[in-house]
Write an enzyme that holds these catalytic residues in place. Structure first.
Site, short mmCIF file in Angstrom:
data_model
loop_
_atom_site.label_atom_id
_atom_site.label_comp_id
_atom_site.label_asym_id
_atom_site.label_seq_id
_atom_site.Cartn_x
_atom_site.Cartn_y
_atom_site.Cartn_z
N ASN A 235 73.46 -107.33 -20.56
CA ASN A 235 74.51 -107.86 -21.63
C ASN A 235 74.81 -109.45 -21.31
OD1 ASN A 235 75.67 -106.71 -19.12
ND2 ASN A 235 77.35 -107.44 -19.78
N HIS A 330 82.27 -99.62 -15.97
CA HIS A 330 81.34 -99.27 -16.93
C HIS A 330 80.87 -97.89 -17.19
CE1 HIS A 330 80.66 -103.45 -17.51
NE2 HIS A 330 80.12 -103.67 -16.49
#
Length: 419
Positions: A235, A330
């Protein structure tokens, strides 16, 4: 029967390294002590020696290599020059060669990102290399020439042991430097790094965002110029910033880090496969479209039947966002991809999965969510048998730096062999 093995190892190295061998059962044990500070890592200053620019006019910098074809007989050599384009040629020769040194020519790319103009980025592929051979190579021909070396893998085969290094979410803190040093000094001697995404964390430096991509390239050169790092996009490589006019995702990463994706009939450098020694390695992209009818989905569905277990008994998948993660951090971010792809992992008996992203070491047993619906963090999937055919004839050993939530990096060693 599910033989999916998940392993989430982003995070940061803590006090010890783990080692285990797996034939029928796994036995954990401590192989070394690696003490990691509990506090969050401090960013290395721009004048740190690991960021030093090589001396000499137009000296090549940020030199890095990766596998350049499907089967390990090619290497992509990449580097950057700052003063002028210079030569994009690479001079190379094998250690015991009596033949004339060879020259390979590549391509030159540049890019702009907001107010930043990149240096001159060179990518050159060395083809038709011999297996299990040490090669020397030189870049910067015509100006300041720098020399490096690498060793090609053994020929692909059923009984070929090999050792991979595993690094994720590295960044450029003082702990990042400790992590890379820990990997380099590991007595298991990793031969190739599987990098599970999040390279430089450049966007964490708003005043030096683009400069920090260059410092990271110089920082890791001491390893990646000498052994291939197999890249996975994370990411922190997306770099989508419409507020400053940057609407092309992954632009810096795409220009700096090439992969041999076309060799496996992929249409994108973010998902691809390679074969190396006795392993078939599939790299997936957590942040590219993967739903039904997308290019990644169609490629993956076509790639799995190509795995030849009599040639490469190990099937390894690498991605950035883990599907199984017991941390709040996450948690379940990889769930939609798991729902799409886990049935294929089970059907084709993926041996081991490596992921990053969570910044905490975690290893699971062989689990899947195919027969049991996990709906919250306290549910336990159905345990699966670990005995099935060819899986009983392989062994893997690992040595890890364990991680915590206060740092950014993890490195480990994975050795694979049949027994």
């Amino acid at each position: 029967m599910s033989l999916f093995q998940g392993l989430s190892f982003p995070g940061f190295l803590l006090p010890l390294a783990l080692f285990f061998s797996c034939v029928f059962l796994c036995h954990g044990g401590t192989t070394s002590i690696f003490v990691r500070n509990v506090q969050k890592g401090t960013t290395m200053s721009l004048d740190s020696d690991v960021f030093s620019v090589p001396s000499g006019y137009n000296a090549p910098q940020q030199v890095h290599i990766t596998q350049g074809d499907l089967v390990g007989k090619a290497v992509i050599v990449s580097w950057i020059t700052e003063d002028e384009p210079g030569s994009n040629a690479v001079r190379y020769w094998s250690e015991n060669s009596k033949q004339k040194k060879k020259i390979a020519k590549g391509e030159l790319v540049t890019y702009r990102f907001f107010n930043y103009s990149s240096g001159f980025i060179h990518h050159t592929t060395l083809n038709n290399l011999e297996y299990n051979t040490k090669y020397y190579y030189e870049v910067g021909l015509g100006n300041t020439t720098r020399q490096f070396w690498f060793i090609t893998p053994p020929e692909i085969g059923l009984d070929v042991p090999y050792t991979f290094g595993l690094i994720g979410d590295l960044g450029q803190s003082y702990d990042s430097n400790k992590t890379l040093s820990h990997y380099e000094m590991n007595p298991k001697n990793g031969q190739t790094v599987l990098f599970v995404g999040d390279l430089s964390y450049a966007e964490n430096f708003p005043y030096d965002v683009n400069l920090r991509r260059d410092t990271w390239g110089r920082f890791v050169e001491r390893s990646v110029a000498y052994q291939p790092w197999i890249w996975t996009v994370g990411n922190h490589e997306i770099d989508f910033a419409p507020e400053i006019g940057e609407t092309e995702p992954f632009k810096p990463y795409s220009n700096r880090y090439y992969t041999p994706y076309k060799a496996s009939q992929s249409t994108s450098p973010f998902w691809y496969s390679i074969k190396r020694a006795s392993a078939h390695i599939i790299v997936l992209a957590s942040y590219s479209a993967y739903g039904k009818y997308t290019p990644q989905n169609q490629w993956f569905e076509q790639e799995l039947p190509k795995v030849n277990r009599t040639e490469t008994p190990w099937l390894i998948v690498v991605m950035h966002a883990p599907w199984y993660n017991s941390y709040n951090y996450h948690y379940m971010e990889g769930e939609t991809m798991r729902v799409m792809y886990e049935p294929w992992f089970v059907e084709y008996k993926v041996d081991v999965v490596f992921a990053g992203h969570v910044h905490a070491y975690e290893r699971t047993g062989r689990v899947s969510n195919i027969a049991y619906n996990v709906v919250n963090g306290i549910c336990t999937p159905v345990k699966r048998s670990i005995s099935s055919g060819i899986h009983n004839h392989r062994r893997w050993r690992e040595s890890w730096g364990v991680s915590n939530q206060h740092d950014r990096t993890t490195a480990g060693i994975l050795g694979i062999q049949r027994v």
